[in-house]
Design a protein around this motif. Structure first.
Motif, mmCIF file in Angstrom:
data_model
loop_
_atom_site.group_PDB
_atom_site.id
_atom_site.type_symbol
_atom_site.label_atom_id
_atom_site.label_comp_id
_atom_site.label_asym_id
_atom_site.label_seq_id
_atom_site.Cartn_x
_atom_site.Cartn_y
_atom_site.Cartn_z
ATOM 1 N N PRO A 1 0.832 -1.216 0.000
ATOM 2 C CA PRO A 1 0.000 0.000 0.000
ATOM 3 C C PRO A 1 0.863 1.260 0.000
ATOM 4 N N TYR A 2 0.310 2.323 -0.554
ATOM 5 C CA TYR A 2 0.963 3.622 -0.538
ATOM 6 C C TYR A 2 0.326 4.508 0.533
ATOM 7 N N LYS A 3 1.170 5.289 1.164
ATOM 8 C CA LYS A 3 0.697 6.423 1.954
ATOM 9 C C LYS A 3 1.120 7.676 1.186
ATOM 10 N N PHE A 4 0.188 8.251 0.445
ATOM 11 C CA PHE A 4 0.491 9.416 -0.376
ATOM 12 C C PHE A 4 0.280 10.717 0.401
ATOM 13 N N VAL A 5 1.138 11.685 0.133
ATOM 14 C CA VAL A 5 0.911 13.075 0.537
ATOM 15 C C VAL A 5 0.982 13.922 -0.716
ATOM 16 N N THR A 6 -0.029 14.768 -0.928
ATOM 17 C CA THR A 6 -0.018 15.673 -2.068
ATOM 18 C C THR A 6 -0.534 17.038 -1.646
ATOM 19 N N LEU A 7 0.006 18.072 -2.275
ATOM 20 C CA LEU A 7 -0.410 19.449 -2.019
ATOM 21 C C LEU A 7 -0.894 20.079 -3.314
ATOM 22 N N SER A 8 -1.751 21.094 -3.176
ATOM 23 C CA SER A 8 -2.322 21.772 -4.340
ATOM 24 C C SER A 8 -2.613 23.216 -3.977
ATOM 25 N N PHE A 9 -2.037 24.160 -4.740
ATOM 26 C CA PHE A 9 -2.214 25.586 -4.454
ATOM 27 C C PHE A 9 -2.659 26.331 -5.701
ATOM 28 N N ASP A 10 -3.584 27.277 -5.498
ATOM 29 C CA ASP A 10 -4.301 27.922 -6.596
ATOM 30 C C ASP A 10 -3.862 29.368 -6.835
ATOM 31 N N ASP A 11 -4.129 29.820 -8.045
ATOM 32 C CA ASP A 11 -4.168 31.236 -8.440
ATOM 33 C C ASP A 11 -2.858 31.813 -8.964
ATOM 34 N N CYS A 12 -1.756 31.076 -8.965
ATOM 35 C CA CYS A 12 -0.459 31.528 -9.520
ATOM 36 C C CYS A 12 -0.039 32.899 -8.997
ATOM 37 N N VAL A 13 -0.223 33.109 -7.681
ATOM 38 C CA VAL A 13 0.166 34.385 -7.081
ATOM 39 C C VAL A 13 1.656 34.388 -6.752
ATOM 40 N N THR A 14 2.213 35.582 -6.586
ATOM 41 C CA THR A 14 3.660 35.687 -6.406
ATOM 42 C C THR A 14 4.137 35.108 -5.078
ATOM 43 N N GLN A 15 3.243 34.930 -4.107
ATOM 44 C CA GLN A 15 3.625 34.239 -2.875
ATOM 45 C C GLN A 15 4.020 32.795 -3.157
ATOM 46 N N ASP A 16 3.604 32.251 -4.317
ATOM 47 C CA ASP A 16 4.021 30.900 -4.702
ATOM 48 C C ASP A 16 5.540 30.792 -4.790
ATOM 49 N N ILE A 17 6.210 31.882 -5.138
ATOM 50 C CA ILE A 17 7.666 31.846 -5.314
ATOM 51 C C ILE A 17 8.343 31.461 -3.997
ATOM 52 N N ARG A 18 7.946 32.112 -2.923
ATOM 53 C CA ARG A 18 8.508 31.813 -1.601
ATOM 54 C C ARG A 18 8.123 30.402 -1.164
ATOM 55 N N PHE A 19 6.869 30.031 -1.411
ATOM 56 C CA PHE A 19 6.405 28.720 -0.976
ATOM 57 C C PHE A 19 7.097 27.605 -1.755
ATOM 58 N N ALA A 20 7.338 27.819 -3.037
ATOM 59 C CA ALA A 20 8.019 26.803 -3.839
ATOM 60 C C ALA A 20 9.411 26.519 -3.295
ATOM 61 N N GLU A 21 10.091 27.549 -2.814
ATOM 62 C CA GLU A 21 11.410 27.337 -2.221
ATOM 63 C C GLU A 21 11.314 26.509 -0.943
ATOM 64 N N LEU A 22 10.269 26.722 -0.158
ATOM 65 C CA LEU A 22 10.079 25.901 1.040
ATOM 66 C C LEU A 22 9.789 24.452 0.652
ATOM 67 N N LEU A 23 8.998 24.248 -0.374
ATOM 68 C CA LEU A 23 8.715 22.893 -0.831
ATOM 69 C C LEU A 23 9.993 22.196 -1.281
ATOM 70 N N ARG A 24 10.856 22.919 -1.966
ATOM 71 C CA ARG A 24 12.134 22.338 -2.391
ATOM 72 C C ARG A 24 13.007 22.018 -1.181
ATOM 73 N N LYS A 25 12.998 22.895 -0.198
ATOM 74 C CA LYS A 25 13.788 22.678 1.015
ATOM 75 C C LYS A 25 13.383 21.383 1.707
ATOM 76 N N TYR A 26 12.076 21.120 1.767
ATOM 77 C CA TYR A 26 11.577 19.950 2.482
ATOM 78 C C TYR A 26 11.249 18.777 1.550
ATOM 79 N N ASP A 27 11.552 18.935 0.275
ATOM 80 C CA ASP A 27 11.412 17.862 -0.713
ATOM 81 C C ASP A 27 9.985 17.309 -0.742
ATOM 82 N N ILE A 28 9.033 18.211 -0.916
ATOM 83 C CA ILE A 28 7.619 17.844 -0.947
ATOM 84 C C ILE A 28 7.032 18.205 -2.306
ATOM 85 N N ALA A 29 6.325 17.265 -2.902
ATOM 86 C CA ALA A 29 5.709 17.470 -4.214
ATOM 87 C C ALA A 29 4.480 18.370 -4.085
#
Length: 244
Positions: free
Chosen positions: A13-41
């Protein structure tokens, strides 16, 4: 560059974690770096006709910057993540004609594909619940989209069935106070069944509610969990369609 991975049923069995964020706002830039830091899809749902807008979003008695990523920056900002559709201009889809729907959804997917080089197979409904059978059938008939996310929380770790992918409901919102407890539930789960923790949101909300520290804290809690597979919405949808 984002390349879709394929998960096989023999590894269940899989234990999946997935995230989804809307609207392509510029705050995505900062959040994307955090996702890369913690290696989260993560999957980001983009409004292609609003690239580069610098609007202010009123929320109750306050307001927040709702600036959108510029078209020329889209590929770099979302590199390594799934880019999905969210309509061109964020209208109520249930109020549109068929041709308007095609323009909003197919046009959005095509613009995203041109900018990112990705094949768009998913989306999130703008506004959440504003869709119906006509909207779903038009999307299925005229695009390659196979899943679309609502905004109603289930607070459940169940994977959707194949026939539910166009009305996909997430586990909960990123700022939902129940999410930390559900993370613990996922960690302890030994049911032997596939499980899914699906968290969604808007990154401008971290500015609006002064929650950037909390956002990083929650990503830290999510990161590196034993036995957990971090996947995009599209990767999980592909698994459900082909392997379940």
């Amino acid at each position: 560059m984002y390349n879709m991975r394929h998960f096989k049923k023999e590894n269940k069995p899989y234990k999946f974690v997935t995230l989804s964020f809307d609207d392509c706002v510029t705050q995505d830039i900062r959040f994307a770096e955090l996702l890369r830091k913690y290696d989260i899809a993560c999957t980001f749902n983009l409004n292609s006709a609003q690239f580069g807008w610098t609007d202010i979003l009123p929320v109750g008695d306050t307001q927040v910057n709702h600036f959108h990523v510029k078209a020329e920056d889209v590929k770099k900002v979302y590199d390594g993540f799934e880019a999905a559709a969210h309509s061109k201009t964020h209208p109520r889809l249930d109020m549109l004609t068929k041709q308007q729907l095609i323009d909003e959804i197919k046009g959005d997917a095509q613009a995203i594909e041109e900018l990112t080089g990705q094949h768009v197979i998913g989306m999130a409904y703008p506004g959440g619940p504003y869709y119906n059978d006509f909207v779903i059938e038009t999307i299925k008939e005229t695009t390659d989209i196979v899943y679309s996310r609502d905004t109603k929380s289930t607070h459940s770790l169940d994977l959707p069935k194949k026939e539910e992918l166009m009305t996909w409901q997430p586990t909960g919102h990123f700022l939902d106070e129940r999410i930390p407890d559900i993370i613990e539930e996922l960690k302890k789960d030994d049911s032997g069944e596939d499980r899914l923790l699906y968290i969604w949101g808007h990154t401008y909300e971290f500015d609006l509610h002064d929650k950037w520290d909390y956002a990083e804290e929650l990503l830290s809690k999510l990161s590196g969990l034993d036995g957990v597979t971090y996947a995009t919405n599209g990767e999980i949808a592909e698994y459900i369609i082909n392997e379940r």
